[in-house]
Design a protein around this motif. Structure first.
Motif, PDB file in Angstrom:
ATOM      1  N   ILE A  41      29.990  43.065  41.686  1.00  0.00           N
ATOM      2  CA  ILE A  41      31.001  43.426  40.424  1.00  0.00           C
ATOM      3  C   ILE A  41      31.925  42.109  40.340  1.00  0.00           C
ATOM      4  N   GLY A  42      32.232  41.497  41.293  1.00  0.00           N
ATOM      5  CA  GLY A  42      33.293  40.382  41.442  1.00  0.00           C
ATOM      6  C   GLY A  42      32.461  39.130  40.720  1.00  0.00           C
ATOM      7  N   HIS A  43      31.312  39.287  40.824  1.00  0.00           N
ATOM      8  CA  HIS A  43      30.712  37.995  40.062  1.00  0.00           C
ATOM      9  C   HIS A  43      30.355  38.192  38.699  1.00  0.00           C
ATOM     10  N   LEU A  81      48.481  47.978  46.995  1.00  0.00           N
ATOM     11  CA  LEU A  81      47.580  47.275  47.932  1.00  0.00           C
ATOM     12  C   LEU A  81      46.142  47.674  47.469  1.00  0.00           C
ATOM     13  N   CYS A  82      45.277  46.874  47.370  1.00  0.00           N
ATOM     14  CA  CYS A  82      43.923  46.911  46.838  1.00  0.00           C
ATOM     15  C   CYS A  82      43.121  45.877  47.371  1.00  0.00           C
ATOM     16  N   PHE A  83      41.669  46.132  47.876  1.00  0.00           N
ATOM     17  CA  PHE A  83      41.187  45.066  48.430  1.00  0.00           C
ATOM     18  C   PHE A  83      39.705  44.882  48.047  1.00  0.00           C
ATOM     19  N   GLY A  84      39.680  44.707  46.703  1.00  0.00           N
ATOM     20  CA  GLY A  84      38.264  44.217  46.191  1.00  0.00           C
ATOM     21  C   GLY A  84      37.343  45.311  45.952  1.00  0.00           C
ATOM     22  N   SER A  85      35.971  44.995  45.647  1.00  0.00           N
ATOM     23  CA  SER A  85      34.992  45.951  45.599  1.00  0.00           C
ATOM     24  C   SER A  85      34.420  46.348  46.825  1.00  0.00           C
ATOM     25  N   TRP A 144      48.482  52.557  46.714  1.00  0.00           N
ATOM     26  CA  TRP A 144      47.571  52.147  47.890  1.00  0.00           C
ATOM     27  C   TRP A 144      46.386  52.781  47.537  1.00  0.00           C
ATOM     28  N   VAL A 145      45.194  51.887  47.363  1.00  0.00           N
ATOM     29  CA  VAL A 145      43.933  52.244  47.121  1.00  0.00           C
ATOM     30  C   VAL A 145      43.010  52.584  48.457  1.00  0.00           C
ATOM     31  N   VAL A 146      42.815  53.627  48.813  1.00  0.00           N
ATOM     32  CA  VAL A 146      42.235  53.968  50.177  1.00  0.00           C
ATOM     33  C   VAL A 146      40.855  54.357  50.047  1.00  0.00           C
ATOM     34  N   TRP A 153      38.975  53.682  44.299  1.00  0.00           N
ATOM     35  CA  TRP A 153      38.982  52.645  42.880  1.00  0.00           C
ATOM     36  C   TRP A 153      40.107  52.918  42.024  1.00  0.00           C
ATOM     37  N   ALA A 154      40.854  52.038  41.792  1.00  0.00           N
ATOM     38  CA  ALA A 154      42.045  51.815  40.825  1.00  0.00           C
ATOM     39  C   ALA A 154      41.675  51.048  39.640  1.00  0.00           C
ATOM     40  N   PRO A 155      42.304  51.424  38.558  1.00  0.00           N
ATOM     41  CA  PRO A 155      42.105  50.138  37.280  1.00  0.00           C
ATOM     42  C   PRO A 155      43.040  49.120  37.510  1.00  0.00           C
ATOM     43  N   THR A 186      46.637  41.640  48.996  1.00  0.00           N
ATOM     44  CA  THR A 186      45.391  41.731  48.206  1.00  0.00           C
ATOM     45  C   THR A 186      44.329  40.888  49.299  1.00  0.00           C
ATOM     46  N   HIS A 187      43.002  41.036  49.215  1.00  0.00           N
ATOM     47  CA  HIS A 187      42.262  40.481  50.027  1.00  0.00           C
ATOM     48  C   HIS A 187      41.685  39.224  49.518  1.00  0.00           C
ATOM     49  N   CYS A 188      42.345  38.459  48.575  1.00  0.00           N
ATOM     50  CA  CYS A 188      42.140  37.259  48.024  1.00  0.00           C
ATOM     51  C   CYS A 188      40.915  36.964  47.263  1.00  0.00           C
ATOM     52  N   GLY A 189      40.248  37.927  46.802  1.00  0.00           N
ATOM     53  CA  GLY A 189      38.972  37.651  45.981  1.00  0.00           C
ATOM     54  C   GLY A 189      39.698  37.155  44.820  1.00  0.00           C
ATOM     55  N   TRP A 190      38.877  36.080  44.307  1.00  0.00           N
ATOM     56  CA  TRP A 190      39.478  35.445  43.356  1.00  0.00           C
ATOM     57  C   TRP A 190      39.686  36.100  42.081  1.00  0.00           C
ATOM     58  N   ASN A 191      39.000  36.970  41.739  1.00  0.00           N
ATOM     59  CA  ASN A 191      39.456  37.662  40.454  1.00  0.00           C
ATOM     60  C   ASN A 191      40.749  38.366  40.587  1.00  0.00           C
ATOM     61  N   SER A 192      41.020  39.192  41.685  1.00  0.00           N
ATOM     62  CA  SER A 192      42.318  39.771  42.055  1.00  0.00           C
ATOM     63  C   SER A 192      43.345  38.654  41.945  1.00  0.00           C
ATOM     64  N   VAL A 193      42.979  37.581  42.434  1.00  0.00           N
ATOM     65  CA  VAL A 193      44.371  36.405  42.475  1.00  0.00           C
ATOM     66  C   VAL A 193      44.442  36.283  41.063  1.00  0.00           C
ATOM     67  N   LEU A 194      43.523  35.654  40.301  1.00  0.00           N
ATOM     68  CA  LEU A 194      43.692  35.423  38.780  1.00  0.00           C
ATOM     69  C   LEU A 194      44.492  36.680  38.101  1.00  0.00           C
ATOM     70  N   GLU A 195      44.119  37.991  38.498  1.00  0.00           N
ATOM     71  CA  GLU A 195      44.622  39.116  37.623  1.00  0.00           C
ATOM     72  C   GLU A 195      46.185  39.019  38.110  1.00  0.00           C
ATOM     73  N   ALA A 196      46.528  38.787  39.218  1.00  0.00           N
ATOM     74  CA  ALA A 196      47.917  38.725  39.973  1.00  0.00           C
ATOM     75  C   ALA A 196      48.558  37.856  39.001  1.00  0.00           C
ATOM     76  N   LEU A 234      39.498  39.032  53.832  1.00  0.00           N
ATOM     77  CA  LEU A 234      38.674  40.226  54.589  1.00  0.00           C
ATOM     78  C   LEU A 234      37.027  39.366  54.833  1.00  0.00           C
ATOM     79  N   TYR A 235      36.672  38.839  53.681  1.00  0.00           N
ATOM     80  CA  TYR A 235      35.250  38.512  53.627  1.00  0.00           C
ATOM     81  C   TYR A 235      35.117  37.447  52.776  1.00  0.00           C
ATOM     82  N   ALA A 236      33.687  36.794  52.731  1.00  0.00           N
ATOM     83  CA  ALA A 236      33.443  35.991  51.658  1.00  0.00           C
ATOM     84  C   ALA A 236      34.301  34.429  51.842  1.00  0.00           C
ATOM     85  N   GLU A 237      34.734  34.060  50.703  1.00  0.00           N
ATOM     86  CA  GLU A 237      35.658  32.714  50.787  1.00  0.00           C
ATOM     87  C   GLU A 237      37.160  33.067  50.997  1.00  0.00           C
ATOM     88  N   GLN A 238      37.379  34.306  51.225  1.00  0.00           N
ATOM     89  CA  GLN A 238      39.079  34.476  51.031  1.00  0.00           C
ATOM     90  C   GLN A 238      39.754  33.882  51.966  1.00  0.00           C
TER      91      GLN A 238
HETATM   92  O1  LIG Z   1      39.986  49.484  43.201  1.00  0.00           O
HETATM   93  C1  LIG Z   1      39.450  48.503  42.558  1.00  0.00           C
HETATM   94  C2  LIG Z   1      38.972  47.354  43.278  1.00  0.00           C
HETATM   95  C3  LIG Z   1      38.476  46.345  42.772  1.00  0.00           C
HETATM   96  N1  LIG Z   1      38.733  46.204  41.394  1.00  0.00           N
HETATM   97  C4  LIG Z   1      38.240  44.969  40.440  1.00  0.00           C
HETATM   98  O2  LIG Z   1      37.091  44.511  41.102  1.00  0.00           O
HETATM   99  C5  LIG Z   1      37.184  43.144  40.898  1.00  0.00           C
HETATM  100  C6  LIG Z   1      37.056  42.481  42.273  1.00  0.00           C
HETATM  101  O3  LIG Z   1      37.043  41.116  42.437  1.00  0.00           O
HETATM  102  P1  LIG Z   1      37.503  40.213  43.513  1.00  0.00           P
HETATM  103  O4  LIG Z   1      39.042  40.410  43.828  1.00  0.00           O
HETATM  104  O5  LIG Z   1      37.093  38.905  42.945  1.00  0.00           O
HETATM  105  O6  LIG Z   1      36.816  40.728  44.851  1.00  0.00           O
HETATM  106  P2  LIG Z   1      35.415  40.892  45.396  1.00  0.00           P
HETATM  107  O7  LIG Z   1      34.729  41.947  44.437  1.00  0.00           O
HETATM  108  O8  LIG Z   1      35.589  41.011  46.815  1.00  0.00           O
HETATM  109  O9  LIG Z   1      34.757  39.623  44.740  1.00  0.00           O
HETATM  110  C7  LIG Z   1      33.573  38.698  45.254  1.00  0.00           C
HETATM  111  O10 LIG Z   1      33.498  37.597  44.170  1.00  0.00           O
HETATM  112  C8  LIG Z   1      34.677  36.740  44.113  1.00  0.00           C
HETATM  113  C9  LIG Z   1      34.527  35.961  42.915  1.00  0.00           C
HETATM  114  O11 LIG Z   1      33.488  34.943  43.442  1.00  0.00           O
HETATM  115  C10 LIG Z   1      35.186  36.422  45.468  1.00  0.00           C
HETATM  116  O12 LIG Z   1      36.305  35.481  45.233  1.00  0.00           O
HETATM  117  C11 LIG Z   1      35.376  37.317  46.518  1.00  0.00           C
HETATM  118  O13 LIG Z   1      35.850  36.741  47.742  1.00  0.00           O
HETATM  119  C12 LIG Z   1      34.125  38.087  46.806  1.00  0.00           C
HETATM  120  O14 LIG Z   1      34.135  38.836  47.423  1.00  0.00           O
HETATM  121  C13 LIG Z   1      38.685  42.737  40.289  1.00  0.00           C
HETATM  122  O15 LIG Z   1      38.387  42.593  39.019  1.00  0.00           O
HETATM  123  C14 LIG Z   1      39.329  43.786  40.254  1.00  0.00           C
HETATM  124  O16 LIG Z   1      40.108  44.276  39.390  1.00  0.00           O
HETATM  125  C15 LIG Z   1      39.144  47.127  40.558  1.00  0.00           C
HETATM  126  O17 LIG Z   1      39.275  47.311  39.194  1.00  0.00           O
HETATM  127  N2  LIG Z   1      39.681  48.403  41.404  1.00  0.00           N
END
Ligand SMILES: O=c1ccn([C@@H]2O[C@H](COP(=O)(O)OP(=O)(O)O[C@H]3O[C@H](CO)[C@@H](O)[C@H](O)[C@H]3O)[C@@H](O)[C@H]2O)c(=O)[nH]1
Length: 477
Positions: A12-14, A280-284, A309-311, A353-355, A370-380, A392-396
């Motif tokens: 989903i992150g990609h 607090l939320c840590f990606g997919s 907190w998303v658990v 899962w939270a919106p 945040t776990h520093c997934g790039w989408n999360s970073v840009l959203e913040a 936590l994982y990948a390039e984070q």
């Molecule tokens: O409860 C949740 C959890 C996640 N998300 C969404 O899911 C996406 C998650 O993306 P991201 O924050 O980038 O994390 P990952 O899913 O872990 O993404 C993978 O892909 C990213 C883009 O390449 C990398 O930066 C990450 O390290 C890699 O793990 C985001 O849009 C979040 O808003 C939700 O809406 N609700």
């Protein structure tokens, strides 16, 4: 009919940022149609089906073309990591991608083929079919600068990153500990390492690299890539910084299920004071052990702060299940006795899962762990919310160094041995983010970055100009 064919990596992150790229192109150039090639891999991709369904029903100019199953079904038990099985799936998919592109070309002019970095085995297909092929990098420009330089480091040493115990120097970036390289990159003998180096060596051979970032967020890295210093021994193709692309914030748009739960957590936020809640939320895919969840809970409780907190359930003990979605957590069992009751006035726990996009944009949210997934970073960044970086994982881990040292948009969570974060550290760091001068300085910088994001995407902005240049490069003579 002119079509753009996109081929994302399945997680989903990609997927989200590739779809958003499609929507961006359509917004400004509605004559194109966008076709997205999808595959169903034998592992958890993080709620992609509801997301795909949502996009199909709301954006008819984007169609999803589901590739046939790969010829040899893969057994997740035989793969050491999610990256290993992803790479193998995408490699075996190559003939299907070739057929799909050929068949689409019969009825449409394919103006461009845009592939995820992990889909590099499909790069030569574009050249064979004479379709301009671009690599879409779904993390940031600084991470891209680091990755483009990795093949050079690889050639200059025989050591494993995991044994180097040193700081690596990349053009224009702060030094990055060798142990912060993505886990599958830590040992040269890993098959994922070999694939990764191959992908990164091939990437500059594409017709261009599109990155989900904007120039004012990462100016040094963008300049270094454009100057060609990250790929010292061959030409660097044009770079297009077209971001930030983030998922739209409609309540189901982020990919999750359970609309009512979503509404509940947003309604709860409505009742909290402005800027007061830590999210607090840590990606997919981020999962914590039961001990770690307890430590987070204790830290949050002691901090006295409001939190959302998303658990998720801890990783399954049966290793063969690590590739699949975990069931919803049993909160009474996992969290400390009486925790939910004692914190019910100031805390809200969401299962699984939270919106996220809507949460981060909510006026009550003032900080994000945040776990520093790039989408999360840009959203913040877009929402102007300062972060605590807990990779936590990948390039984070690379993203954390950049966020803390270069962009200064986050405070660093300090892990103990094995990545464990103690209750003390949790309490200290969230308090520092929400209540100290240092936290305020980070908050102020994120607000500036947020303005930068808006400017980049608006008329005359750098990302709009990059998009125009990219689309201009598809015009045939
Ligand atoms: O409860 C949740 C959890 C996640 N998300 C969404 O899911 C996406 C998650 O993306 P991201 O924050 O980038 O994390 P990952 O899913 O872990 O993404 C993978 O892909 C990213 C883009 O390449 C990398 O930066 C990450 O390290 C890699 O793990 C985001 O849009 C979040 O808003 C939700 O809406 N609700």
């Amino acid at each position: 009919m002119e079509a753009i064919v996109m081929y994302p990596s399945p997680g989903i992150g990609h997927l989200i940022s590739m779809v958003e790229l499609g929507k961006l192109i359509l917004n400004h150039h509605p004559s194109f149609s966008i076709i997205i090639l999808t595959t169903t891999p034998p592992f958890n991709t993080g709620s992609t089906s509801p997301y795909i369904h949502h996009v199909s029903s709301t954006t008819p100019s984007i169609t999803f073309r589901h590739l046939p199953p790969i010829s040899i079904p893969l057994d997740p038990n035989s793969y050491p990591s999610i990256e290993a099985i992803t790479f193998q799936t995408l490699l075996l998919n190559t003939p299907n991608v070739h057929s799909a592109l050929q068949s689409i070309s019969l009825t449409s002019t394919v103006s461009a083929f845009i592939i995820d970095l992990f889909c590099t085995p499909a790069l030569p297909i574009g050249a064979q079919l004479r379709i301009p092929t671009y690599c879409f990098f779904t993390s940031g420009a600084a991470c891209l600068a680091c990755y483009l330089y990795l093949p050079t480091i690889h050639r200059n040493t025989t050591a494993n990153f995991k044994d180097m115990n040193t700081l690596l120097n990349f053009p224009s970036l702060p030094p990055i500990p060798s142990s912060d390289m993505p886990k599958p990159m830590l040992e040269r003998t890993f098959r994922e390492y070999v694939c990764f180096i191959d992908f990164l060596t091939q990437m500059p051979k594409s017709d261009g690299i599109i990155v989900n970032s904007f120039e004012s967020l990462e100016p040094k890295a963008v300049k270094a890539i454009m100057d060609g210093v990250c790929v010292p021994d061959s030409p660097t193709p044009p770079l297009y910084c077209i971001g930030p692309l983030i998922a739209s914030d409609d309540r189901r748009g982020g990919g999750g299920e359970g609309g009512e739960v979503h509404d509940e957590c947003l309604s709860w936020l409505d009742s909290q004071p402005s800027g007061s809640v830590v999210f607090l939320c840590f990606g997919s895919l981020g999962l914590f052990s039961a001990d770690q969840l307890k430590a987070i809970a204790i830290g949050l409780e002691r901090s006295g702060l409001r939190f959302l907190w998303v658990v998720r359930s801890p990783p399954p003990e049966d290793k063969s299940k690590i590739f699949f979605a975990t069931p919803d957590p049993d909160l009474d069992l996992l969290l400390p006795d009486g925790f939910l009751d004692r914190t019910k006035e100031r805390g809200f726990v969401v299962k699984s899962w939270a919106p996220q996009v809507a949460v981060l944009k909510h006026d009550s949210v003032g900080g994000f762990v945040t776990h520093c997934g790039w989408n999360s970073v840009l959203e913040a960044v877009c929402a102007g919310v300062p972060m605590v970086a807990w990779p936590l994982y990948a390039e984070q881990r690379i993203n954390r160094v950049l966020l803390v040292e270069e962009m200064k948009l986050a405070l660093s969570m300090n892990e103990s041995e094995g990545g464990f974060v103690t209750a003390d550290e949790m309490e200290k760091r969230v308090s520092e983010l929400m209540e100290s001068e240092k936290g305020k300085a980070v908050r102020d910088r994120v607000k500036v970055a947020s303005e930068g994001a808006r400017a980049a995407m608006s008329e005359g902005g750098s990302s709009r100009a990059a998009l125009a240049k990219l689309v201009g490069s598809w015009k045939r003579d």
